[in-house]
Design a protein around this motif. Structure first.
Motif, PDB file in Angstrom:
ATOM      1  N   LEU A  75       0.899  -1.101  -0.095  1.00 43.37           N
ATOM      2  CA  LEU A  75      -0.065   0.056   0.103  1.00 43.37           C
ATOM      3  C   LEU A  75       0.727   1.324  -0.147  1.00 43.37           C
ATOM      4  N   MET A  76       0.467   2.261  -0.494  1.00 42.38           N
ATOM      5  CA  MET A  76       0.900   3.704  -0.248  1.00 42.38           C
ATOM      6  C   MET A  76      -0.036   4.409   0.142  1.00 42.38           C
ATOM      7  N   PHE A  77       0.423   5.114   1.294  1.00 44.10           N
ATOM      8  CA  PHE A  77      -0.261   5.864   2.301  1.00 44.10           C
ATOM      9  C   PHE A  77       0.047   7.382   2.160  1.00 44.10           C
ATOM     10  N   GLU A  78      -1.022   8.144   1.860  1.00 42.18           N
ATOM     11  CA  GLU A  78      -0.676   9.619   1.581  1.00 42.18           C
ATOM     12  C   GLU A  78      -0.552  10.167   3.115  1.00 42.18           C
ATOM     13  N   PRO A  79       0.307  11.226   3.451  1.00 41.12           N
ATOM     14  CA  PRO A  79       0.548  11.945   4.699  1.00 41.12           C
ATOM     15  C   PRO A  79      -0.679  12.486   5.248  1.00 41.12           C
ATOM     16  N   HIS A  80      -1.335  13.383   4.439  1.00 38.24           N
ATOM     17  CA  HIS A  80      -2.426  14.267   5.331  1.00 38.24           C
ATOM     18  C   HIS A  80      -3.740  13.975   4.881  1.00 38.24           C
ATOM     19  N   SER A  81      -4.160  12.549   4.487  1.00 40.78           N
ATOM     20  CA  SER A  81      -5.280  12.057   4.372  1.00 40.78           C
ATOM     21  C   SER A  81      -5.392  10.626   4.835  1.00 40.78           C
ATOM     22  N   ASN A  82      -6.422   9.844   4.907  1.00 45.63           N
ATOM     23  CA  ASN A  82      -6.685   8.684   5.069  1.00 45.63           C
ATOM     24  C   ASN A  82      -6.474   7.890   3.858  1.00 45.63           C
ATOM     25  N   VAL A  83      -5.986   8.409   2.706  1.00 44.48           N
ATOM     26  CA  VAL A  83      -6.018   7.462   1.567  1.00 44.48           C
ATOM     27  C   VAL A  83      -5.036   6.502   1.576  1.00 44.48           C
ATOM     28  N   GLN A  84      -5.341   5.234   1.264  1.00 48.22           N
ATOM     29  CA  GLN A  84      -4.384   4.310   0.974  1.00 48.22           C
ATOM     30  C   GLN A  84      -4.479   3.695  -0.569  1.00 48.22           C
ATOM     31  N   VAL A  85      -3.392   3.721  -1.230  1.00 52.05           N
ATOM     32  CA  VAL A  85      -3.715   3.295  -2.641  1.00 52.05           C
ATOM     33  C   VAL A  85      -3.036   1.822  -2.658  1.00 52.05           C
ATOM     34  N   PRO A  86      -3.965   0.953  -2.971  1.00 46.37           N
ATOM     35  CA  PRO A  86      -3.410  -0.451  -3.180  1.00 46.37           C
ATOM     36  C   PRO A  86      -2.339  -0.552  -4.268  1.00 46.37           C
ATOM     37  N   LEU A  87      -1.409  -1.113  -4.178  1.00 43.04           N
ATOM     38  CA  LEU A  87      -0.095  -1.301  -5.314  1.00 43.04           C
ATOM     39  C   LEU A  87      -0.524  -2.398  -6.049  1.00 43.04           C
ATOM     40  N   GLY A  88      -1.626  -2.577  -6.840  1.00 47.97           N
ATOM     41  CA  GLY A  88      -1.666  -3.406  -7.976  1.00 47.97           C
ATOM     42  C   GLY A  88      -1.869  -2.420  -9.135  1.00 47.97           C
ATOM     43  N   THR A  89      -1.888  -3.032 -10.278  1.00 47.12           N
ATOM     44  CA  THR A  89      -2.056  -2.123 -11.608  1.00 47.12           C
ATOM     45  C   THR A  89      -3.329  -1.515 -11.479  1.00 47.12           C
ATOM     46  N   LYS A  90      -4.251  -2.099 -11.300  1.00 47.63           N
ATOM     47  CA  LYS A  90      -5.824  -1.325 -11.229  1.00 47.63           C
ATOM     48  C   LYS A  90      -5.743  -0.176 -10.350  1.00 47.63           C
ATOM     49  N   GLY A  91      -5.150  -0.373  -9.025  1.00 50.50           N
ATOM     50  CA  GLY A  91      -5.289   0.907  -7.998  1.00 50.50           C
ATOM     51  C   GLY A  91      -4.132   1.662  -8.529  1.00 50.50           C
ATOM     52  N   VAL A  92      -3.287   1.544  -9.034  1.00 53.39           N
ATOM     53  CA  VAL A  92      -2.262   2.608  -9.533  1.00 53.39           C
ATOM     54  C   VAL A  92      -2.757   3.258 -10.917  1.00 53.39           C
ATOM     55  N   ASP A  93      -3.186   2.405 -11.587  1.00 56.04           N
ATOM     56  CA  ASP A  93      -3.969   3.203 -12.889  1.00 56.04           C
ATOM     57  C   ASP A  93      -4.997   4.132 -12.640  1.00 56.04           C
ATOM     58  N   GLN A  94      -5.779   3.787 -11.505  1.00 54.81           N
ATOM     59  CA  GLN A  94      -6.826   4.712 -11.230  1.00 54.81           C
ATOM     60  C   GLN A  94      -6.341   6.031 -10.184  1.00 54.81           C
ATOM     61  N   TYR A  95      -5.152   5.916  -9.744  1.00 52.49           N
ATOM     62  CA  TYR A  95      -4.756   6.886  -8.688  1.00 52.49           C
ATOM     63  C   TYR A  95      -4.056   8.062  -9.358  1.00 52.49           C
ATOM     64  N   GLU A  96      -4.370   9.308  -8.995  1.00 49.29           N
ATOM     65  CA  GLU A  96      -3.930  10.353  -9.562  1.00 49.29           C
ATOM     66  C   GLU A  96      -3.133  11.067  -8.393  1.00 49.29           C
ATOM     67  N   ILE A  97      -1.615  11.338  -8.685  1.00 48.67           N
ATOM     68  CA  ILE A  97      -0.972  12.001  -7.505  1.00 48.67           C
ATOM     69  C   ILE A  97      -1.476  13.494  -7.092  1.00 48.67           C
ATOM     70  N   PRO A  98      -2.089  13.769  -5.945  1.00 45.78           N
ATOM     71  CA  PRO A  98      -2.542  15.025  -5.717  1.00 45.78           C
ATOM     72  C   PRO A  98      -1.368  15.970  -5.751  1.00 45.78           C
ATOM     73  N   ALA A  99      -1.897  17.158  -6.200  1.00 45.87           N
ATOM     74  CA  ALA A  99      -1.143  18.316  -6.155  1.00 45.87           C
ATOM     75  C   ALA A  99      -0.850  18.924  -4.828  1.00 45.87           C
ATOM     76  N   HIS A 100       0.406  19.281  -4.214  1.00 47.12           N
ATOM     77  CA  HIS A 100       0.596  20.010  -3.040  1.00 47.12           C
ATOM     78  C   HIS A 100       0.166  19.246  -1.821  1.00 47.12           C
ATOM     79  N   GLN A 101       0.188  17.991  -1.718  1.00 46.08           N
ATOM     80  CA  GLN A 101      -0.136  17.259  -0.745  1.00 46.08           C
ATOM     81  C   GLN A 101       1.132  16.688   0.010  1.00 46.08           C
TER      82      GLN A 101
END
Length: 188
Positions: A75-101
């Motif tokens: 998993l990837m964990f964002e620092p300022h939210s509770n967002v957890q990105v599953p590190l499979g191709t589907k999860g990463v394909d659908q994830y946009e890195i947020p600006a300024h977080q």
């Protein structure tokens, strides 16, 4: 075996995705391809590991089919939210890195550090997302780090100081067959 797998993959992908209308995963693709190659080539046994290696070569040559996903491994964990990105191709394909977080990513080649990082506040203090996985980075994790690198984010890798740990760094940092571009890495 490579030629055999290459020959059956178009039909197997077509069947597994129901003509390009549903998504699936590489394990199911393996099970769909197996009877096709047995019908064409006889009772030839091909291991799942060998199939995955050849599938990667097939994607390199013909491009990855976005309907065939690799399971998340980490998993990837964002620092300022509770967002957890599953590190499979589907999860990463659908994830946009947020600006300024966040402007850094810490890759940890072990699981079990999530609570320590969250409770210590290091992720928030340093605006740093972190990846928790087991060992070598998946294709999806490298894709995510490559996107971060292209946005000039700093990538840190926390690894064991043994041959395996340094190989993990090398396969993330250096160009490989599956990822022909390099990623700038700061080791810790």
């Amino acid at each position: 075996q490579r030629e055999m797998i290459f020959a059956v993959l178009p039909a197997a992908i077509e069947k597994e995705t129901d003509g390009g209308t549903i998504s699936s995963n590489k394990r199911n693709l393996f099970y769909t391809a197996r009877p096709i190659w047995k019908e064409l080539y006889g009772n030839v046994e091909i291991s799942y590991g060998r199939f995955c290696t050849v599938l990667t070569e097939y994607w390199q040559e013909y491009g990855r089919n976005p309907l065939i996903h690799y399971y998340p491994r980490g998993l990837m964990f964002e620092p300022h939210s509770n967002v957890q990105v599953p590190l499979g191709t589907k999860g990463v394909d659908q994830y946009e890195i947020p600006a300024h977080q966040f402007n850094k990513i810490l890759y940890i080649e072990k699981t079990g550090f999530e609570d320590i990082i969250r409770e210590s506040g290091l992720d928030k203090k340093y605006d740093m997302a972190f990846i928790s996985t087991q060992g070598y980075a998946t294709e999806a994790a490298r894709e995510l780090m490559q996107r971060a690198d292209s946005r000039d984010m700093v990538i840190f890798i926390f690894h064991d100081a043994d041959i395996g740990g340094y190989e993990i760094v090398r396969t993330i940092r250096d160009a490989t067959k599956t990822r022909p571009t390099t990623i700038s890495v700061s080791k810790i």
